[in-house]
Motif scaffolding. Structure first.
Motif, PDB file in Angstrom:
ATOM      1  N   LYS A 111      -0.549   0.969   1.986  1.00 14.06           N
ATOM      2  CA  LYS A 111      -0.313   1.109   0.516  1.00 14.06           C
ATOM      3  C   LYS A 111      -0.832   0.889  -0.094  1.00 14.06           C
ATOM      4  CE  LYS A 111       2.693  -1.599  -0.763  1.00 14.06           C
ATOM      5  NZ  LYS A 111       3.912  -2.750   0.053  1.00 14.06           N
ATOM      6  N   ILE A 112      -0.875   2.356  -1.233  1.00 17.20           N
ATOM      7  CA  ILE A 112      -1.354   2.034  -2.555  1.00 17.20           C
ATOM      8  C   ILE A 112      -1.949   1.758  -3.123  1.00 17.20           C
ATOM      9  CG2 ILE A 112      -1.909   4.234  -4.821  1.00 17.20           C
ATOM     10  CD1 ILE A 112      -0.292   6.025  -3.173  1.00 17.20           C
ATOM     11  N   VAL A 113      -1.077   0.484  -3.492  1.00 20.94           N
ATOM     12  CA  VAL A 113      -0.593  -0.968  -4.623  1.00 20.94           C
ATOM     13  C   VAL A 113      -2.023  -1.835  -3.549  1.00 20.94           C
ATOM     14  CG1 VAL A 113       0.805  -1.648  -3.321  1.00 20.94           C
ATOM     15  CG2 VAL A 113       0.367  -3.180  -5.524  1.00 20.94           C
ATOM     16  N   ASP A 114      -1.564  -1.930  -2.015  1.00 19.57           N
ATOM     17  CA  ASP A 114      -2.773  -2.684  -1.297  1.00 19.57           C
ATOM     18  C   ASP A 114      -4.253  -2.372  -1.835  1.00 19.57           C
ATOM     19  OD1 ASP A 114      -0.223  -4.558  -0.442  1.00 19.57           O
ATOM     20  OD2 ASP A 114      -0.612  -3.355   1.572  1.00 19.57           O
ATOM     21  N   ILE A 115      -4.669  -1.389  -1.537  1.00 18.76           N
ATOM     22  CA  ILE A 115      -6.148  -0.973  -2.062  1.00 18.76           C
ATOM     23  C   ILE A 115      -6.250  -1.273  -3.109  1.00 18.76           C
ATOM     24  CG2 ILE A 115      -7.420   1.443  -1.673  1.00 18.76           C
ATOM     25  CD1 ILE A 115      -6.188  -0.123   0.515  1.00 18.76           C
ATOM     26  N   CYS A 116      -5.931  -1.122  -4.209  1.00 19.21           N
ATOM     27  CA  CYS A 116      -6.087  -1.150  -5.553  1.00 19.21           C
ATOM     28  C   CYS A 116      -6.329  -2.257  -6.118  1.00 19.21           C
ATOM     29  CB  CYS A 116      -4.764  -0.281  -6.875  1.00 19.21           C
ATOM     30  SG  CYS A 116      -4.260   1.319  -7.075  1.00 19.21           S
ATOM     31  N   GLU A 117      -5.663  -3.510  -5.165  1.00 23.54           N
ATOM     32  CA  GLU A 117      -5.366  -4.567  -5.799  1.00 23.54           C
ATOM     33  C   GLU A 117      -6.809  -5.469  -4.840  1.00 23.54           C
ATOM     34  OE1 GLU A 117      -5.260  -7.774  -7.325  1.00 23.54           O
ATOM     35  OE2 GLU A 117      -3.460  -6.444  -7.165  1.00 23.54           O
ATOM     36  N   LYS A 118      -7.231  -4.382  -3.526  1.00 23.18           N
ATOM     37  CA  LYS A 118      -8.230  -4.678  -3.289  1.00 23.18           C
ATOM     38  C   LYS A 118      -9.677  -4.820  -3.881  1.00 23.18           C
ATOM     39  CE  LYS A 118      -7.049  -4.790   1.800  1.00 23.18           C
ATOM     40  NZ  LYS A 118      -7.418  -3.930   3.069  1.00 23.18           N
ATOM     41  N   GLY A 119      -9.380  -3.438  -5.089  1.00 30.46           N
ATOM     42  CA  GLY A 119     -10.850  -2.780  -5.390  1.00 30.46           C
ATOM     43  C   GLY A 119     -10.864  -3.905  -6.797  1.00 30.46           C
ATOM     44  N   ASP A 120      -9.557  -4.264  -7.152  1.00 37.10           N
ATOM     45  CA  ASP A 120      -9.881  -5.468  -8.284  1.00 37.10           C
ATOM     46  C   ASP A 120      -9.900  -6.625  -7.720  1.00 37.10           C
ATOM     47  OD1 ASP A 120      -8.722  -3.125 -10.054  1.00 37.10           O
ATOM     48  OD2 ASP A 120      -6.541  -4.268 -10.378  1.00 37.10           O
ATOM     49  N   LEU A 144       2.927  -1.368  -9.802  1.00 35.34           N
ATOM     50  CA  LEU A 144       2.977  -2.523  -9.467  1.00 35.34           C
ATOM     51  C   LEU A 144       3.247  -2.763  -8.184  1.00 35.34           C
ATOM     52  CD1 LEU A 144       5.951  -2.442 -12.607  1.00 35.34           C
ATOM     53  CD2 LEU A 144       3.598  -3.017 -12.490  1.00 35.34           C
ATOM     54  N   ALA A 145       3.205  -4.231  -7.532  1.00 44.10           N
ATOM     55  CA  ALA A 145       3.567  -4.793  -6.424  1.00 44.10           C
ATOM     56  C   ALA A 145       4.707  -4.158  -5.796  1.00 44.10           C
ATOM     57  CB  ALA A 145       3.305  -6.663  -6.242  1.00 44.10           C
ATOM     58  N   PRO A 164      -8.673  -1.169 -14.647  1.00 44.78           N
ATOM     59  CA  PRO A 164      -7.955  -1.214 -13.186  1.00 44.78           C
ATOM     60  C   PRO A 164      -8.374  -0.826 -11.941  1.00 44.78           C
ATOM     61  CG  PRO A 164      -6.342  -2.411 -14.921  1.00 44.78           C
ATOM     62  CD  PRO A 164      -7.485  -1.352 -15.378  1.00 44.78           C
ATOM     63  N   THR A 165      -8.486  -0.808 -11.038  1.00 41.21           N
ATOM     64  CA  THR A 165      -8.197   0.326  -9.969  1.00 41.21           C
ATOM     65  C   THR A 165      -7.177   1.119  -9.818  1.00 41.21           C
ATOM     66  OG1 THR A 165      -9.688  -1.713  -8.595  1.00 41.21           O
ATOM     67  CG2 THR A 165      -8.924   0.520  -7.443  1.00 41.21           C
ATOM     68  N   CYS A 166      -7.401   2.684 -10.196  1.00 41.44           N
ATOM     69  CA  CYS A 166      -6.295   3.583 -10.164  1.00 41.44           C
ATOM     70  C   CYS A 166      -6.797   4.102  -8.956  1.00 41.44           C
ATOM     71  CB  CYS A 166      -6.751   4.066 -11.438  1.00 41.44           C
ATOM     72  SG  CYS A 166      -6.266   3.326 -12.694  1.00 41.44           S
ATOM     73  N   ILE A 167      -5.708   4.955  -7.772  1.00 41.38           N
ATOM     74  CA  ILE A 167      -6.398   5.489  -6.835  1.00 41.38           C
ATOM     75  C   ILE A 167      -4.610   7.236  -7.077  1.00 41.38           C
ATOM     76  CG2 ILE A 167      -5.735   6.515  -4.585  1.00 41.38           C
ATOM     77  CD1 ILE A 167      -6.723   3.398  -4.344  1.00 41.38           C
ATOM     78  N   SER A 168      -5.735   7.165  -8.054  1.00 40.61           N
ATOM     79  CA  SER A 168      -4.143   8.934  -7.730  1.00 40.61           C
ATOM     80  C   SER A 168      -3.955   9.713  -6.953  1.00 40.61           C
ATOM     81  CB  SER A 168      -4.315   9.777  -9.615  1.00 40.61           C
ATOM     82  OG  SER A 168      -4.348   8.833 -10.698  1.00 40.61           O
ATOM     83  N   ALA A 182       5.023   2.955  -2.570  1.00 40.96           N
ATOM     84  CA  ALA A 182       3.527   4.765  -1.977  1.00 40.96           C
ATOM     85  C   ALA A 182       2.566   4.189  -0.837  1.00 40.96           C
ATOM     86  CB  ALA A 182       3.601   4.964  -3.289  1.00 40.96           C
ATOM     87  N   VAL A 183       2.756   4.786  -0.073  1.00 37.80           N
ATOM     88  CA  VAL A 183       1.644   5.243   0.595  1.00 37.80           C
ATOM     89  C   VAL A 183       0.607   6.583   0.881  1.00 37.80           C
ATOM     90  CG1 VAL A 183       2.453   3.022   2.176  1.00 37.80           C
ATOM     91  CG2 VAL A 183       2.933   5.930   2.896  1.00 37.80           C
ATOM     92  N   PHE A 184      -0.873   6.560   1.011  1.00 39.86           N
ATOM     93  CA  PHE A 184      -1.514   7.757   1.781  1.00 39.86           C
ATOM     94  C   PHE A 184      -1.179   8.164   2.748  1.00 39.86           C
ATOM     95  CE2 PHE A 184      -4.619   4.345  -0.292  1.00 39.86           C
ATOM     96  CZ  PHE A 184      -4.790   4.952  -1.768  1.00 39.86           C
ATOM     97  N   GLU A 185      -0.560   9.727   2.927  1.00 40.25           N
ATOM     98  CA  GLU A 185      -0.891  10.562   3.979  1.00 40.25           C
ATOM     99  C   GLU A 185      -2.298  10.944   4.271  1.00 40.25           C
ATOM    100  OE1 GLU A 185       1.770  10.244   5.489  1.00 40.25           O
ATOM    101  OE2 GLU A 185       3.182   9.758   3.630  1.00 40.25           O
TER     102      GLU A 185
END
Length: 391
Positions: A45-54, A94-95, A79-83, A99-102
């Motif tokens: 999940k994208i949000v989980d990875i952004c949160e890990k970075g922060d 947001l939490a 804040p960590t962004c992954i576009s 959305a997930v990576f493919e």
């Protein structure tokens, strides 16, 4: 030195303590980037990875400068962004976002860290695949990387901001790509992530910036975004915006209780640096942010998109203009690229052949034996990424 004197004297790279703070922030953000890249896997999940970075940045900055007399602000500066894919920038969901990576996604990871307001920013492009990156995806990443290497050599005392703007456009064109419009590279100062001296990504009649000359002891975040599309990104949905910065020069008496609550929380937690709405109480945030935005109390960082199918790459680095040369303090090694184009242009070859005098400094850096430092070394050593993988 009294606080008043400290206020009057602008701290810059002439102070060894300031240089150390920049380099400490850079070391932390380079390691945070390494962590984020390692966590980016299909179905994550994208949000989980952004949160890990922060979280990593908060945790690591919390471990430095603990026992000093004056309380030192430190933490996330952006804040960590992954576009992903044709999304250009500022995606930090947001939490509740699912959305997930493919497999095969092209990820632009963007983040920044500060120690006492001295900011180290970095952005990197990573493709979720094994083996070398080929085709147009390789072209767009090589274009961003080569443009970054050229910019590193042209952001030096005596050169002008427009020299850099013209050069990076020429590099992108050599890969049949475009530099994305509206991206600004800013000078950074203590607690200022977007200083007044800027480098435009693209010159056009709508966007004017003052001519400026780079000077010794300045710090810049050089920000390069390339696209296989038109390079004119659009805002598709305001609801995707989650990153804001308090506009310190604006004031307004908010009417709604939710807005006042949120604005008070922002003023306490994030008085200066950009922040993500994830860090606020989510239910109230949605309501309150609208009124804050309507009265320009917050500056939004919108999520922009190129057209579906366009490839977009992003590289950002922080450079210290030291007396003995330019010191690029943030970076991360790229995957192997096999672009369809090679650099033949004599101007670009000449720019890439310029020294940065950074290598002398690199010796001192490497002694620390920190894993993150390898990134700096390899980024310096690969100015000709265009030919990478073509031997």
């Amino acid at each position: 030195m009294s606080d008043d004197e400290r206020e009057e004297k602008e701290l810059d790279l002439t102070s060894p303590e300031v240089v150390t703070k920049y380099k400490t922030a850079a070391e932390i953000v380079n390691k945070a980037l390494k962590l984020v890249v390692s966590e980016c896997k299909p179905k994550a999940k994208i949000v989980d990875i952004c949160e890990k970075g922060d979280s990593y940045i908060r945790e690591q900055t919390g471990n430095v400068y603990k026992n000093v007399k004056r309380k030192i602000e430190r933490g996330v500066a952006f804040p960590t962004c992954i576009s992903v894919n044709n999304t250009v920038c500022h995606f930090s969901p947001l939490a509740s976002d699912e959305a997930v990576f493919e497999e095969g996604d092209i990820l632009k990871i963007d983040m920044a860290c500060h120690i006492d307001g001295f900011i180290a920013a970095v952005a990197h492009t990573h493709v979720l695949q094994d083996g070398p990156v080929t085709g147009r995806a390789a072209d767009v990443i090589a274009a961003a990387n080569t443009a970054a290497e050229v910019a590193l050599r042209l952001v030096r005392p005596g050169k002008k901001n427009k020299d850099v703007t013209e050069a990076i456009q020429k590099v992108a064109a050599a890969y049949d790509c475009k530099i994305v419009e509206g991206v600004l590279s800013h000078q950074m100062k203590q607690f200022v992530i977007d200083g007044n001296k800027v480098v435009l990504s693209v010159t056009n009649p709508d966007t004017r910036v003052d001519d400026a000359e780079f000077e010794e002891n300045e710090v810049y975040a050089i920000d390069i975004v390339t696209s296989t599309g038109e390079g004119k990104p659009k805002l598709l949905d305001e609801k995707q915006t989650t990153i804001y910065k308090r506009a310190v020069d604006k004031s307004y008496h908010l009417k709604m209780k939710a807005s006042r609550f949120i604005f008070s929380e922002i003023s306490q937690k994030f008085p200066i640096m950009p922040f993500t709405a994830r860090a606020l109480e989510e239910k109230r945030a949605r309501l309150g942010l609208v009124e804050c935005m309507n009265h320009e109390l917050l500056q939004p960082y919108p999520v922009l998109h190129e057209k579906p199918g366009d490839y977009v790459a992003h590289i950002k680095f922080t450079v210290l203009l030291m007396p003995n040369g330019s010191d690029r303090v943030t970076s991360y090694p790229l995957q192997e690229l096999q672009p369809t184009k090679t650099i033949e242009d004599p101007d670009i070859k000449a720019w890439l052949a310029l020294g940065t005098k950074t290598k002398k400094k690199g010796g001192g850096k490497k002694k620390k034996g920190k894993k993150g430092d390898k990134a700096d070394e390899s980024a310096e050593a690969e100015p000709m990424d265009s030919t990478n993988g073509q031997e």
